[in-house]
Design a protein around this motif. Sequence first.
Motif: not given
Length: 474
Positions: A62-72, A365-370
């Motif tokens: 899966l090609v996923l975002d390595a940083g920002a994944e959305s914008f306001a 499922h892809a989950v990302r933890l900060s």
Amino acid sequence: MSALRRPNTAPAATDTPLAVVIGGGISGLVAARELALTGHRVVVAEAGALGGRVTAHTVDSLVLDAGAESFATRNPSVSRLARELGLDVVLPSESPAWLHAGPGRDIPLPRTGIFGIPGDPLAADVVAALGRPGAERAAEDLDLPVDPSLLKGNVSLGHLVRERLGQAALDTLVAPVVSGVHSADPDVLDADAIAPGLRAALAREGSLCRAAASLRAAAPAGSAVAGLDGGMNTLTTALLEDLRERGVTLLDHTVIDTVELAEGIWHVASGTDTLEADRLVVATDGPTAVDLLAGSVPGLAALRPAKGAGVTLVTLVVDQPVLDEAPRGTGVLVAPDATDVVAKALTHSTAKWPWLAREAGPGRHAVRLSYGRTTDAAARMADAKDAVLTKQAIADAAVLLGVPLSSADVLGSDVIRHPGALPMATEGHRALLDAAAVLLRGVEHLDVIGAWRSGTGLTPIVAATRAQLGISAS
């Protein structure tokens, strides 16, 4: 390291002004595009990889975002740029985000207001989060006279919220949101830098809750955030393709050592290579920008901002069909006093973005933890080796999602570290920026841009970059 070189141009174009952009993150790439559109020859020099923190990584195909994944979406600047580049803006799932306040305390996060400040302190979801006593204390804000000391001088966001809404609202609602965005305690962050216009709205409305509601109401209708089909990393890919088509010279892994202004020309040096530029754009982090320009801008060195906070991201792709039901919506924010997890936030990416769910397929499922540095324990974990951090992420994800997870469920994982990613807007940061702006305005042919001046997030970065480079976003 790439050699610093002039762009290839036809002899007839040699009188075209040359602009050098230092920094190839989103701000620098957007600046380069604006300059190219206005007829400049442009060279971009980036010390690392082009795109900065808006790039991709691949986990279990899966090609996923390595940083920002959305914008306001409060400002149309990113949506407008995306359309210009032929990208499709998409909205996230309508499932709410959740708040994890400790063992057995998982509740949907109230949606009204900004930065966790509720627009209605007695709304059912706020009462559920704070309890009746905490909500009633927050509701005192509606009638409490505004202390003039909250409206002048340097005031932290934490102090402002505590005085108006009480400790429970600060700890349970505001701190998780601010920590998730800025990796810092609200008590050290400048209210004006983090939430521009909030204190002015407080003075106008006579209530912090009404102030937050008014700022939320002034934002465009619809989702507070959006993304791009294929991920935010497609913005970088599209920008780089656009810049190459426009003849912009793109140099990665090129460190600029010195810049000097002499007789209206900027001399930009990297090792033994030097370019003479008619215009200079510095699109780096704040400390780097000040260090580069201190010799050319008297007084700027004294205004060097603090180094930004870092963030470490752990992405897990798991085989867990029970997550098809999105038991915690699009993700979970963690209250600072929750002791059963170390992560500060989790994004359930396949629940948040329908396009990604389609690519992943049922059960995957892809989950990302900060992980940030808000406590000593969090700092140690953020700096831990990848294997240790991944093991912790699996345990944290199980708690935050409320489902059993083990290493046997993990199809793929990756750890991404972004040191200094978040400008540290401590008390007085707004005043520091104002003082720096006065000094920088007096320097010819220079633009200084980036998150340390505009604020964290793609929306303020893109909006400020286009405005400062003189391009109308209309």
